[in-house]
Design a protein around this motif. Structure first.
Motif, PDB file in Angstrom:
ATOM      1  N   GLY A 126       0.753  -1.463  -0.102  1.00  0.00           N
ATOM      2  CA  GLY A 126       0.133   0.037   0.008  1.00  0.00           C
ATOM      3  C   GLY A 126       1.005   1.313   0.214  1.00  0.00           C
ATOM      4  N   SER A 127       2.069   1.486   0.521  1.00  0.00           N
ATOM      5  CA  SER A 127       2.657   2.245   0.325  1.00  0.00           C
ATOM      6  C   SER A 127       3.436   2.911  -0.404  1.00  0.00           C
ATOM      7  CB  SER A 127       3.799   1.643   1.658  1.00  0.00           C
ATOM      8  OG  SER A 127       4.680   0.849   0.594  1.00  0.00           O
ATOM      9  N   ASP A 128       3.629   1.626  -1.646  1.00  0.00           N
ATOM     10  CA  ASP A 128       3.949   2.173  -2.753  1.00  0.00           C
ATOM     11  C   ASP A 128       3.173   2.754  -3.733  1.00  0.00           C
ATOM     12  OD1 ASP A 128       5.900   1.345  -5.353  1.00  0.00           O
ATOM     13  OD2 ASP A 128       3.734   0.482  -5.825  1.00  0.00           O
ATOM     14  N   ARG A 129       1.598   2.197  -3.624  1.00  0.00           N
ATOM     15  CA  ARG A 129       0.017   2.287  -4.130  1.00  0.00           C
ATOM     16  C   ARG A 129      -0.167   3.849  -3.691  1.00  0.00           C
ATOM     17  NH1 ARG A 129       0.437   0.973  -8.648  1.00  0.00           N
ATOM     18  NH2 ARG A 129       2.306   1.082  -7.733  1.00  0.00           N
ATOM     19  N   GLU A 130       0.216   4.155  -2.722  1.00  0.00           N
ATOM     20  CA  GLU A 130       0.172   6.000  -2.323  1.00  0.00           C
ATOM     21  C   GLU A 130       0.736   6.589  -2.051  1.00  0.00           C
ATOM     22  OE1 GLU A 130      -1.026   8.139   2.486  1.00  0.00           O
ATOM     23  OE2 GLU A 130      -1.489   5.980   1.748  1.00  0.00           O
ATOM     24  N   TYR A 131       2.649   6.731  -2.126  1.00  0.00           N
ATOM     25  CA  TYR A 131       3.385   7.690  -2.827  1.00  0.00           C
ATOM     26  C   TYR A 131       3.100   7.469  -4.927  1.00  0.00           C
ATOM     27  CZ  TYR A 131       8.169   8.815  -4.914  1.00  0.00           C
ATOM     28  OH  TYR A 131       9.338   9.653  -5.674  1.00  0.00           O
ATOM     29  N   LYS A 132       3.019   6.769  -4.895  1.00  0.00           N
ATOM     30  CA  LYS A 132       2.458   6.587  -6.703  1.00  0.00           C
ATOM     31  C   LYS A 132       1.108   7.610  -6.953  1.00  0.00           C
ATOM     32  CE  LYS A 132       5.540   3.755  -8.309  1.00  0.00           C
ATOM     33  NZ  LYS A 132       5.665   1.961  -8.873  1.00  0.00           N
ATOM     34  N   ASN A 133      -0.381   7.466  -5.399  1.00  0.00           N
ATOM     35  CA  ASN A 133      -0.569   8.527  -5.416  1.00  0.00           C
ATOM     36  C   ASN A 133      -2.395   8.269  -6.341  1.00  0.00           C
ATOM     37  OD1 ASN A 133      -3.072  10.372  -4.630  1.00  0.00           O
ATOM     38  ND2 ASN A 133      -2.689  11.359  -6.693  1.00  0.00           N
TER      39      ASN A 133
ATOM     40  N   PRO B 227      -5.831   5.087  -6.005  1.00  0.00           N
ATOM     41  CA  PRO B 227      -6.682   5.644  -5.407  1.00  0.00           C
ATOM     42  C   PRO B 227      -6.703   4.666  -3.922  1.00  0.00           C
ATOM     43  CG  PRO B 227      -7.289   4.490  -8.231  1.00  0.00           C
ATOM     44  CD  PRO B 227      -6.472   5.070  -7.780  1.00  0.00           C
ATOM     45  N   ALA B 228      -6.008   3.231  -4.258  1.00  0.00           N
ATOM     46  CA  ALA B 228      -6.255   2.393  -3.158  1.00  0.00           C
ATOM     47  C   ALA B 228      -5.004   2.867  -2.107  1.00  0.00           C
ATOM     48  CB  ALA B 228      -6.137   1.109  -2.947  1.00  0.00           C
ATOM     49  N   GLY B 229      -4.597   3.391  -1.067  1.00  0.00           N
ATOM     50  CA  GLY B 229      -3.240   3.891  -0.817  1.00  0.00           C
ATOM     51  C   GLY B 229      -3.199   2.322   0.920  1.00  0.00           C
TER      52      GLY B 229
ATOM     53  N   LEU C 293      -6.568  -2.211   5.254  1.00  0.00           N
ATOM     54  CA  LEU C 293      -8.179  -2.931   6.056  1.00  0.00           C
ATOM     55  C   LEU C 293      -8.095  -3.944   5.148  1.00  0.00           C
ATOM     56  CD1 LEU C 293      -9.539   0.627   6.533  1.00  0.00           C
ATOM     57  CD2 LEU C 293      -8.488  -1.263   7.998  1.00  0.00           C
ATOM     58  N   VAL C 294      -8.084  -4.576   3.942  1.00  0.00           N
ATOM     59  CA  VAL C 294      -8.786  -5.725   3.009  1.00  0.00           C
ATOM     60  C   VAL C 294      -7.828  -6.540   3.621  1.00  0.00           C
ATOM     61  CG1 VAL C 294      -8.888  -6.214   0.752  1.00  0.00           C
ATOM     62  CG2 VAL C 294      -9.813  -3.471   1.337  1.00  0.00           C
TER      63      VAL C 294
END
Length: 233
Positions: free
Chosen positions: A24-31, A33-35, A41-42
């Protein structure tokens, strides 16, 4: 097949949190939708439901061993209703997700609903250890994780302006003074009867203490800026 102990619960939930957090940190860094919180949580919700399923199976085995006389005459699938809850809660979660032109909202809420449904199943089945420990992890992720871990996400900002050299120098100076890192930039030019319009689309990394709204407000004050907005990354 063995009973799920407190140690097993702690290890599994911790591992689920760490692994999902890394993804999730990689997804959040790249902005995306799911961070980080949504991923955790999932993963926690899936872990809770998996542990419930294992606990059900272990109980059925114990029941069969202690009641051999009647075990062959009883057919029961205790996980059937659980499966209905797991699939059904997805529709409720989908209703909390709002998709706009430039942003997706509600994914974390949908994920927390799904994780909470798993905790509710654990309580309803009487697996109080799973329920309580899982609830602690979920509450920690929702309430405290954002305060402890901050990821400087990439933003994509579109700026339309006139007077190329003067305005471009102003934008570059502003980014440097506020320690905004430019990761990528795309240029385009359009012309009309009156002016030549330059469009720059920047992919930037904003410092932790700075808000996106500040950047928009500050840059928009320049007289040569025609439009500034965040676009989907």
């Amino acid at each position: 097949m063995f009973e799920v102990t407190t140690v097993h619960i702690m290890i599994r939930l911790t591992l689920a949190t760490v692994i999902a957090g890394i993804i999730g940190s990689d997804r959040e860094y790249k902005n995306r939708p799911a961070g980080i919180r949504t991923h955790i949580l999932v993963c926690l919700g899936a872990c809770v439901i998996a542990m419930i399923q294992q606990e059900i199976a272990a109980q059925n085995v114990q029941f069969a061993l202690h009641h051999l006389a009647i075990a062959t005459t009883i057919r029961s699938d205790q996980a059937r209703l659980i499966a209905q809850v797991v699939s059904g809660i997805g529709f409720l979660g989908a209703g909390t997700i709002v998709v706009t032109r430039h942003k997706i909202q509600g994914l974390t809420t949908a994920a927390s609903l799904w994780a909470t449904a798993g905790i509710g199943l654990a309580i309803g089945m009487g697996y109080y250890q799973i329920a309580v420990i899982s609830a602690v992890f979920v509450i920690f992720v929702i309430v405290f994780l954002k305060k402890i871990i901050h990821i400087n996400t990439l933003k994509k900002i579109e700026i339309k302006y006139k007077h190329k050299l003067e305005t471009k120098e102003f934008i570059q100076t502003y980014f440097e003074e506020h320690h905004i890192q430019i990761r990528d930039v795309n240029f385009s030019v359009t012309q009309n009867e009156r002016d030549t319009i330059y469009t720059n689309v920047y992919r930037i990394e904003i410092p932790r203490e700075m808000q996106y709204s500040e950047i928009v407000e500050d840059i928009s004050m320049n007289k040569n800026i025609m439009t500034i907005r965040m676009v989907s990354i």
